[in-house]
Design an enzyme around this catalytic site. Structure first.
Site, PDB file in Angstrom:
ATOM      1  N   HIS A 153       0.985  -1.348  -0.206  1.00 18.17           N
ATOM      2  CA  HIS A 153      -0.083  -0.203  -0.062  1.00 18.17           C
ATOM      3  C   HIS A 153       1.127   1.231   0.104  1.00 18.17           C
ATOM      4  CE1 HIS A 153      -4.079  -1.849   0.655  1.00 18.17           C
ATOM      5  NE2 HIS A 153      -3.180  -2.835   1.058  1.00 18.17           N
ATOM      6  N   ASP A 357       3.610   9.187  -0.837  1.00 17.85           N
ATOM      7  CA  ASP A 357       2.477   8.430  -0.639  1.00 17.85           C
ATOM      8  C   ASP A 357       2.375   7.431  -1.558  1.00 17.85           C
ATOM      9  OD1 ASP A 357       0.074   7.983   0.985  1.00 17.85           O
ATOM     10  OD2 ASP A 357      -0.447  10.216   1.059  1.00 17.85           O
TER      11      ASP A 357
END
Ligand code: ADQ
Length: 451
Positions: A153, A357
């Site tokens: 992720h 991110d």
């Protein structure tokens, strides 16, 4: 269809768990029948050496507890004080203690031991995130032969960052036991390929196929999405709008992040400071609502980022506030989803400015929550995985406060036609590549992986 077994660090145990990943896995687990395994969130001195099964969902859920020592070494230690900073380009914040790596290996070995007796011939196993890299190898040692996939992720580090890990080749040894590695963005797949080639004798056979330690591994890009339909419905139902408008009387910019040093919150505040310094006409006209619940508070780097952001917000408010207006509102609590959707919807500008991110779901939520007739503008960091597809946002470098301040000004002044055009294009992508699309695409690729 064969059974799906999903493993993630935490498992939601409430009756109505929500959130993108939960919804996606629930859908996937319901269609093929399945089992979801994860840490209960409880630490106890003497945890049971067996999974605890929970009733009440359309699929099976099973959890395990950790000892406080395991939690410190595996979760706060190796996962969040070594892997998280390295994957987010902050090796300077890494804290390496020998017991961290031992604890990380030990907990992964234990999870494999707890899980293996419940696995059946033909199961497809889908392991999530950086806390569980070694799990496939541990399951293989126990004789598990079926397909095992991993989805990361967060960003995958390039060669220079990977080299700062305590034992870089071990990361690739862990990964070599998977049939499919899923990444959020092309950037991550490229970093994986470059790091594997530079730190191991891995061979890249094609764009998506690698040989590491004589094993064939496929890797691909599967950008995660949100449960777009339910988020749109949530936002349309929200009635916060009028209340907040009358409360503030000014245009709102919003930031929603876990309070994490990767999210670029101080950089965002500084850019806002430059904006106010350079355009006094914005006094009392624009405010920044920052919602940032603290996480991982016992890790020192997280205490520092909290102090830094609070201090900065206080200084900026002291410099610019008037009797009627506080430029930065800083909320440290989690907000219920429907309220969050309403706040996104009434904000003229969505600020998603991480320094690094994996994807960033807030960018997608902000777009889904807008009123299509009068939508707000998304400002998005080029370092969020989301920037690869969301090209109609105002894409910025979050390290440059001048560039970010300029984008804020452009967003506030953007004409309605341009806002609508940009929003329509962004919304199309968010709806098409939603979380159901993500899990279906990943699981199709896992079924086709060579193994
Ligand atoms: P996170 O780093 O947690 O996730 P993000 O993708 O933005 O980052 O997800 C955060 C989620 O938490 C969003 O759904 C957001 O709405 C919610 N949230 C944040 N603050 C909140 C608050 N105060 N109240 C309520 N909800 C709040 C990791 C990776 C990301 C990746 C996701 C999913 O770091 O890059 O996108 O996993 O793969």
């Amino acid at each position: 269809m064969s059974r799906l077994v999903a493993v993630s660090n935490r498992i939601p145990l409430g009756d109505n768990p929500s959130g993108g990943l939960v919804v996606a896995l629930q859908d996937a687990l319901r269609t093929s029948g399945g089992l979801w395994v994860g840490f209960s969130g409880e630490t106890v001195e003497d945890p049971a050496e067996a999974l605890a099964f929970h009733e009440g969902a359309a699929f099976q859920r099973a959890s395990f507890d950790l000892t406080p020592q395991d939690h410190d070494e595996y979760y706060l230690g190796y996962s969040n004080s070594v892997l998280w900073p390295v994957c987010h380009g902050r090796a300077d914040l890494m804290r390496i203690l020998p017991e961290y790596l031992d604890g990380y290996r030990r907990v992964n070995e234990r999870i494999a031991r707890l899980l293996a007796p419940h696995l059946r011939e033909g199961d497809r196993i889908w392991i999530h995130d950086y806390q569980l890299f070694p799990l496939a190898g541990e399951l293989r040692k126990l004789g598990v032969r079926g397909p095992i996939g991993h989805f990361l992720h967060i960003p995958f580090p390039g060669p220079a960052d990977c080299a700062t890990l305590p034992n870089p080749p071990e990361l690739f040894e862990w990964l070599s036991h998977y049939d499919l590695l899923g990444f959020q963005a092309q950037r991550d797949l490229d970093n994986f390929a470059a790091s594997a080639r530079s730190l191991t004798d891995a061979e890249q056979v094609s764009d998506h196929d690698f040989r590491i330690a004589d094993r064939h591994i496929r890797a691909g890009v599967f950008p995660i999405g949100i449960d777009a339909d339910s988020f749109v419905a949530e936002a349309e139902g929200a009635r916060e709008e009028d209340r907040m408008r009358s409360l503030t009387g000014s245009q709102m910019m919003i930031g929603v992040d876990r309070l994490d040093y990767s999210k670029g919150i101080p950089q965002r505040f500084r850019a806002f400071q430059y904006l106010l310094e350079n355009d006094p006409s914005l006094t009392e006209q624009v405010m920044l609502l920052q919602i940032a619940p603290p996480t991982r508070e016992s890790v020192e780097a997280y205490q520092q980022i909290r102090e830094e952001t609070e201090h900065l917000a206080g200084r900026i408010n002291g410099q610019f506030a008037t009797v009627n207006w506080t430029p930065i509102r800083f909320i440290h609590r989690p907000i219920p989803r429907n309220e969050l959707a309403g706040l996104y919807r009434q904000s003229r500008v969505g600020l998603v400015t991480p320094l690094a991110d994996g994807m960033n779901l807030v960018a997608k939520e902000y777009v889904a929550a807008q009123n299509a007739a009068d939508p707000g503008v998304l400002i998005l960091s080029r370092f969020a995985g989301a920037a690869e597809a969301m090209t109609e946002a105002l894409i910025i470098n979050p390290h440059d406060p001048w560039e970010l301040a300029q984008a804020m000004q452009q967003a506030i002044a953007m004409p309605l036609d341009e806002r609508r055009d940009r929003h329509a294009a962004l919304l199309r992508g968010v709806v098409e590549q939603d979380v159901g699309w993500w899990s279906a695409t990943y699981l199709r690729a896992l079924a086709q992986a060579p193994g």
